[in-house]
Motif scaffolding. Structure first.
Motif, mmCIF file in Angstrom:
data_model
loop_
_atom_site.group_PDB
_atom_site.id
_atom_site.type_symbol
_atom_site.label_atom_id
_atom_site.label_comp_id
_atom_site.label_asym_id
_atom_site.label_seq_id
_atom_site.Cartn_x
_atom_site.Cartn_y
_atom_site.Cartn_z
ATOM 1 N N ARG A 91 0.847 -1.187 0.000
ATOM 2 C CA ARG A 91 0.000 0.000 0.000
ATOM 3 C C ARG A 91 0.884 1.239 0.000
ATOM 4 N N PRO A 92 0.434 2.334 -0.592
ATOM 5 C CA PRO A 92 1.241 3.561 -0.572
ATOM 6 C C PRO A 92 1.444 4.061 0.858
ATOM 7 N N ASP A 93 2.633 4.560 1.122
ATOM 8 C CA ASP A 93 2.919 5.212 2.398
ATOM 9 C C ASP A 93 3.719 6.474 2.100
ATOM 10 N N GLY A 94 2.998 7.561 1.880
ATOM 11 C CA GLY A 94 3.625 8.826 1.524
ATOM 12 C C GLY A 94 3.958 9.700 2.710
ATOM 13 N N SER A 95 3.886 9.153 3.913
ATOM 14 C CA SER A 95 4.257 9.918 5.099
ATOM 15 C C SER A 95 5.761 10.192 5.061
ATOM 16 N N PRO A 96 6.241 11.205 5.797
ATOM 17 C CA PRO A 96 7.684 11.459 5.834
ATOM 18 C C PRO A 96 8.479 10.213 6.235
ATOM 19 N N GLU A 97 7.924 9.437 7.182
ATOM 20 C CA GLU A 97 8.604 8.212 7.602
ATOM 21 C C GLU A 97 8.626 7.185 6.468
ATOM 22 N N GLY A 98 7.500 7.083 5.754
ATOM 23 C CA GLY A 98 7.421 6.146 4.642
ATOM 24 C C GLY A 98 8.359 6.526 3.513
ATOM 25 N N ASP A 125 -0.707 8.298 -1.855
ATOM 26 C CA ASP A 125 -1.202 7.854 -0.552
ATOM 27 C C ASP A 125 -2.397 8.745 -0.193
ATOM 28 N N LYS A 126 -3.581 8.159 -0.196
ATOM 29 C CA LYS A 126 -4.791 8.948 0.046
ATOM 30 C C LYS A 126 -4.929 9.382 1.499
ATOM 31 N N ASN A 127 -4.052 8.859 2.362
ATOM 32 C CA ASN A 127 -4.068 9.251 3.777
ATOM 33 C C ASN A 127 -3.033 10.327 4.100
ATOM 34 N N THR A 128 -2.262 10.728 3.098
ATOM 35 C CA THR A 128 -1.233 11.741 3.292
ATOM 36 C C THR A 128 -1.324 12.779 2.176
ATOM 37 N N PRO A 129 -1.396 14.050 2.486
ATOM 38 C CA PRO A 129 -1.433 15.068 1.428
ATOM 39 C C PRO A 129 -0.212 14.941 0.513
ATOM 40 N N ILE A 130 -0.425 15.080 -0.776
ATOM 41 C CA ILE A 130 0.680 14.963 -1.723
ATOM 42 C C ILE A 130 1.768 15.980 -1.413
ATOM 43 N N GLU A 131 1.384 17.132 -0.877
ATOM 44 C CA GLU A 131 2.361 18.156 -0.515
ATOM 45 C C GLU A 131 3.353 17.635 0.532
ATOM 46 N N THR A 132 2.850 16.864 1.483
ATOM 47 C CA THR A 132 3.710 16.304 2.528
ATOM 48 C C THR A 132 4.710 15.314 1.939
ATOM 49 N N THR A 133 4.222 14.450 1.058
ATOM 50 C CA THR A 133 5.090 13.463 0.413
ATOM 51 C C THR A 133 6.189 14.138 -0.402
ATOM 52 N N LEU A 134 5.809 15.136 -1.174
ATOM 53 C CA LEU A 134 6.769 15.791 -2.058
ATOM 54 C C LEU A 134 7.795 16.614 -1.287
ATOM 55 N N ALA A 136 8.944 15.884 1.619
ATOM 56 C CA ALA A 136 9.895 14.911 2.165
ATOM 57 C C ALA A 136 10.873 14.453 1.089
ATOM 58 N N LEU A 137 10.384 14.232 -0.126
ATOM 59 C CA LEU A 137 11.253 13.830 -1.224
ATOM 60 C C LEU A 137 12.192 14.958 -1.633
ATOM 61 N N GLU A 138 11.711 16.186 -1.552
ATOM 62 C CA GLU A 138 12.524 17.332 -1.950
ATOM 63 C C GLU A 138 13.782 17.454 -1.093
ATOM 64 N N GLU A 139 13.700 17.010 0.142
ATOM 65 C CA GLU A 139 14.873 17.047 1.015
ATOM 66 C C GLU A 139 15.987 16.158 0.454
ATOM 67 N N TYR A 140 15.613 15.059 -0.178
ATOM 68 C CA TYR A 140 16.619 14.172 -0.776
ATOM 69 C C TYR A 140 17.204 14.785 -2.046
ATOM 70 N N VAL A 141 16.408 15.579 -2.757
ATOM 71 C CA VAL A 141 16.938 16.296 -3.921
ATOM 72 C C VAL A 141 17.955 17.334 -3.452
ATOM 73 N N VAL A 163 3.104 20.847 -8.608
ATOM 74 C CA VAL A 163 4.055 21.823 -9.159
ATOM 75 C C VAL A 163 4.179 23.061 -8.268
ATOM 76 N N LYS A 164 3.253 23.250 -7.352
ATOM 77 C CA LYS A 164 3.347 24.366 -6.422
ATOM 78 C C LYS A 164 4.315 24.066 -5.276
ATOM 79 N N VAL A 165 4.674 22.788 -5.135
ATOM 80 C CA VAL A 165 5.529 22.359 -4.027
ATOM 81 C C VAL A 165 6.981 22.220 -4.467
ATOM 82 N N THR A 166 7.203 21.608 -5.651
ATOM 83 C CA THR A 166 8.561 21.320 -6.102
ATOM 84 C C THR A 166 8.555 21.145 -7.614
#
Length: 330
Positions: A91-98, A125-134, A136-141, A163-166
């Motif tokens: 299942r998708p886990d778009g949380s910062p921990e995931g 992940d429908k339980n996590t806002p896409i903004e939160t997921t992105l 978290a990923l942006e930190e790795y970029v 596109v408003k996030v990253t």
């Protein structure tokens, strides 16, 4: 040819699930030969996933083996990896921990043999806002651990939010002669508006557009396609009519059905208002890779003929069924 992260891509990318894994896996050396052949044919965009294949033998482990054998190829390949999936629950886990768990696992499996040029959440992940997921990923970029962020199987609304996030460098969606949804649901238009290339997975219709699948029994028992509505019962029989018409047209112009399907997807980039489109078929054999890499450009008249065939035919059955359908955005 399209550009991704400053590198020229073409003529075709490759989905590593098709290159490296089947329900009954081929030997690693055979997979490595297929990967080498694709790169030698100029197909330098490779798309894999941390959940492609069993835990002990997934696409990242095979990539590690490939780049251990051919370290000089690491800079030639633009590598896109799908993740942000709870491997145990699928299942998708778009949380910062995931996000952290997924990215760190992928980096560990590659062990520095190849940088992840693009990382994409496989599903929203429908339980996590896409903004939160992105974010978290942006930190790795920012840390230089991944080169950029792509999206996968998202709605047009999610693209506009993302596109408003990253910076979004790609959007992976199913696109083929029997899956043209992105031109009806606003996804293609959103990608064009924001200058995002479309990464077209299953551009040969999950193999049915090759003409080699004539009946449901031609699909291996453990193959995921046997659970997809389009490949079942009356749906399959009806959809085969489209395949047969396209086969006839391919024969007339002197190419294989697969080459026709890929040429059509490539040709879409030339149509006004469309985004850049990069097809990523899968193939386990070197001869199929070479077949797919050969482009047969479509004339305006030929493109119009294919469009006429598609307009006169309605594909029946959803793309996904069961639990997989629940993971799709509206």
């Amino acid at each position: 040819m399209p550009q991704l992260l400053g590198k020229t891509i073409g003529p075709t990318g490759y989905g590593l699930m098709g290159l490296t894994w089947r329900p009954e896996p081929q030997e690693d050396e055979e997979s490595i030969r297929a990967m080498k052949a694709s790169l030698e044919a100029g197909c330098n965009f490779w798309n894999g996933g941390e959940f492609y294949g069993p835990p002990e033998r997934n696409s990242l482990q095979l990539l590690n083996k490939y780049f251990t054998k051919y370290p000089e190829d690491a800079e030639k390949v633009v590598l896109s990896i799908k993740g942000v999936i709870d491997i145990e629950k699928l299942r998708p886990d778009g949380s910062p921990e995931g996000v952290k768990k997924s990215v760190e696992r992928c980096l560990e499996l590659l062990d520095g043999k190849k940088k992840i040029d693009i990382f994409e959440p496989a599903r929203v992940d429908k339980n996590t806002p896409i903004e939160t997921t992105l974010k978290a990923l942006e930190e790795y970029v920012k840390a230089g651990k991944i080169g950029g962020i792509s999206l996968s199987e998202v709605s047009a609304n999610t693209i506009h939010r993302a596109v408003k996030v990253t910076k979004i460098v790609g959007c992976e969606v199913e696109l083929s002669l029997w899956a043209t949804d992105i031109f009806k649901n606003g996804v293609a238009a959103a990608c064009a508006e924001h200058g995002i290339p479309v990464i077209a997975y299953s551009p040969i219709g999950r193999g049915i557009l090759t003409g080699e699948i004539k009946k449901p029994e031609d699909i291996p028992k453990n193959d995921m396609r046997s659970h997809m509505p389009r490949f079942q019962g009356e749906n399959f029989e009806k959809n085969l009519e489209l395949v047969q018409r396209l086969e006839d047209f391919a024969k007339q112009r002197g190419c294989t059905p697969a080459q026709l399907a890929l040429s059509w997807v490539r040709h879409l980039s030339q149509k006004n208002g469309n985004p850049e489109i990069i097809p990523i078929p899968g193939a386990t054999k070197v001869e199929r890779i070479l077949e797919n890499a050969k482009d047969y450009p479509l004339s305006g008249e030929e493109s119009a003929t294919i469009d006429s065939i598609l307009q006169s035919f309605e594909v029946v059955g959803e793309r996904y069924g069961g639990p997989q359908a629940e993971l799709m955005e509206g």
